[in-house]
Scaffold this motif. Structure first.
Motif, short mmCIF file in Angstrom:
data_model
loop_
_atom_site.label_atom_id
_atom_site.label_comp_id
_atom_site.label_asym_id
_atom_site.label_seq_id
_atom_site.Cartn_x
_atom_site.Cartn_y
_atom_site.Cartn_z
N ILE A 5 -48.56 -23.80 -50.05
CA ILE A 5 -48.13 -22.99 -48.90
C ILE A 5 -47.80 -21.58 -49.35
CG2 ILE A 5 -46.30 -22.69 -47.18
CD1 ILE A 5 -46.23 -25.82 -47.04
N TRP A 6 -46.98 -21.46 -50.40
CA TRP A 6 -46.60 -20.14 -50.89
C TRP A 6 -47.83 -19.36 -51.38
CZ3 TRP A 6 -44.32 -16.01 -50.40
CH2 TRP A 6 -44.17 -15.07 -51.42
N ARG A 7 -48.74 -20.04 -52.05
CA ARG A 7 -49.94 -19.37 -52.54
C ARG A 7 -50.74 -18.78 -51.37
NH1 ARG A 7 -53.85 -23.23 -55.45
NH2 ARG A 7 -54.10 -23.86 -53.30
N LEU A 42 -41.42 -9.34 -48.61
CA LEU A 42 -40.10 -9.96 -48.50
C LEU A 42 -39.96 -10.76 -47.21
CD1 LEU A 42 -37.87 -7.07 -49.92
CD2 LEU A 42 -38.40 -9.26 -51.01
N ILE A 43 -40.50 -10.25 -46.12
CA ILE A 43 -40.49 -11.00 -44.86
C ILE A 43 -41.26 -12.32 -45.04
CG2 ILE A 43 -41.36 -11.03 -42.48
CD1 ILE A 43 -40.81 -7.97 -42.43
N ALA A 44 -42.41 -12.24 -45.67
CA ALA A 44 -43.25 -13.43 -45.87
C ALA A 44 -42.55 -14.43 -46.80
CB ALA A 44 -44.60 -13.02 -46.44
N TRP A 51 -39.41 -22.18 -43.89
CA TRP A 51 -40.24 -23.25 -43.36
C TRP A 51 -40.47 -24.37 -44.37
CZ3 TRP A 51 -40.67 -24.28 -38.54
CH2 TRP A 51 -40.47 -23.26 -37.61
N ILE A 52 -40.53 -24.05 -45.64
CA ILE A 52 -40.66 -25.10 -46.65
C ILE A 52 -39.37 -25.94 -46.70
CG2 ILE A 52 -40.82 -25.54 -49.14
CD1 ILE A 52 -42.79 -23.09 -49.22
N TRP A 53 -38.23 -25.28 -46.63
CA TRP A 53 -36.95 -25.99 -46.62
C TRP A 53 -36.80 -26.82 -45.34
CZ3 TRP A 53 -33.93 -27.11 -50.48
CH2 TRP A 53 -32.67 -27.63 -50.23
N SER A 54 -37.23 -26.26 -44.23
CA SER A 54 -37.18 -26.99 -42.96
C SER A 54 -38.05 -28.25 -43.02
CB SER A 54 -37.65 -26.07 -41.83
OG SER A 54 -37.66 -26.75 -40.61
N GLU A 55 -39.22 -28.12 -43.62
CA GLU A 55 -40.10 -29.28 -43.78
C GLU A 55 -39.46 -30.33 -44.68
OE1 GLU A 55 -43.33 -31.93 -43.58
OE2 GLU A 55 -42.59 -30.35 -42.26
N VAL A 72 -48.04 -23.31 -42.46
CA VAL A 72 -48.55 -21.94 -42.65
C VAL A 72 -48.66 -21.23 -41.30
CG1 VAL A 72 -50.54 -20.57 -43.40
CG2 VAL A 72 -49.69 -22.43 -44.83
N THR A 73 -49.06 -21.95 -40.26
CA THR A 73 -49.13 -21.37 -38.92
C THR A 73 -47.74 -20.98 -38.43
OG1 THR A 73 -51.12 -22.63 -38.38
CG2 THR A 73 -49.81 -21.82 -36.52
N SER A 74 -46.74 -21.80 -38.70
CA SER A 74 -45.36 -21.47 -38.33
C SER A 74 -44.87 -20.23 -39.07
CB SER A 74 -44.42 -22.64 -38.62
OG SER A 74 -44.75 -23.75 -37.81
N ILE A 75 -45.21 -20.14 -40.34
CA ILE A 75 -44.84 -18.97 -41.14
C ILE A 75 -45.50 -17.71 -40.57
CG2 ILE A 75 -45.09 -17.87 -43.41
CD1 ILE A 75 -44.82 -20.76 -44.60
#
Length: 106
Positions: A5-7, A42-44, A51-55, A72-75
């Motif tokens: 996701i981060w990549r 920084l926003i990204a 979102w990763i923590w929420s997941e 990724v769509t939520s991000i």
């Protein structure tokens, strides 16, 4: 999964994603690719962490699983919303940030 996701998000910010948390922190601190790219990165990064923590919490506490694409769509949506929040106070900034974000879309 977090790495993938981060990549995906980091590449849209013209960043080489790093696997180590400490290296990522240092990378964010030392961003020097211009004010707009720095702000967008920084926003990204913040949206990705959220979102990763929420997941993680959804899976752990509610047994709810989302796909990587969904996250990724939520991000992406959160980043667009954050950029849109600048419209009232700084239309030019909002426009330039949105152009950067959209120009890097896959």
């Amino acid at each position: 999964m977090s790495w993938r996701i981060w990549r995906s998000v980091a590449r849209r910010c013209n960043m080489q994603p790093l696997r180590s948390w400490d290296q990522s922190i240092n990378q964010m601190i030392s961003l020097s690719s211009g004010k707009l790219w720095r702000r967008l990165s920084l926003i990204a990064w913040q949206a990705s962490i959220y979102w990763i923590w929420s997941e993680r919490n959804g899976r752990l506490h509610r047994g709810v699983f989302k796909t990587e694409n969904s996250i990724v769509t939520s991000i992406d949506r959160q980043i667009r919303n954050r950029i849109a929040s600048y419209r009232e106070s700084n239309t030019g900034l909002a426009s330039r940030l949105l152009q950067l974000w959209l120009s890097s879309a896959p």
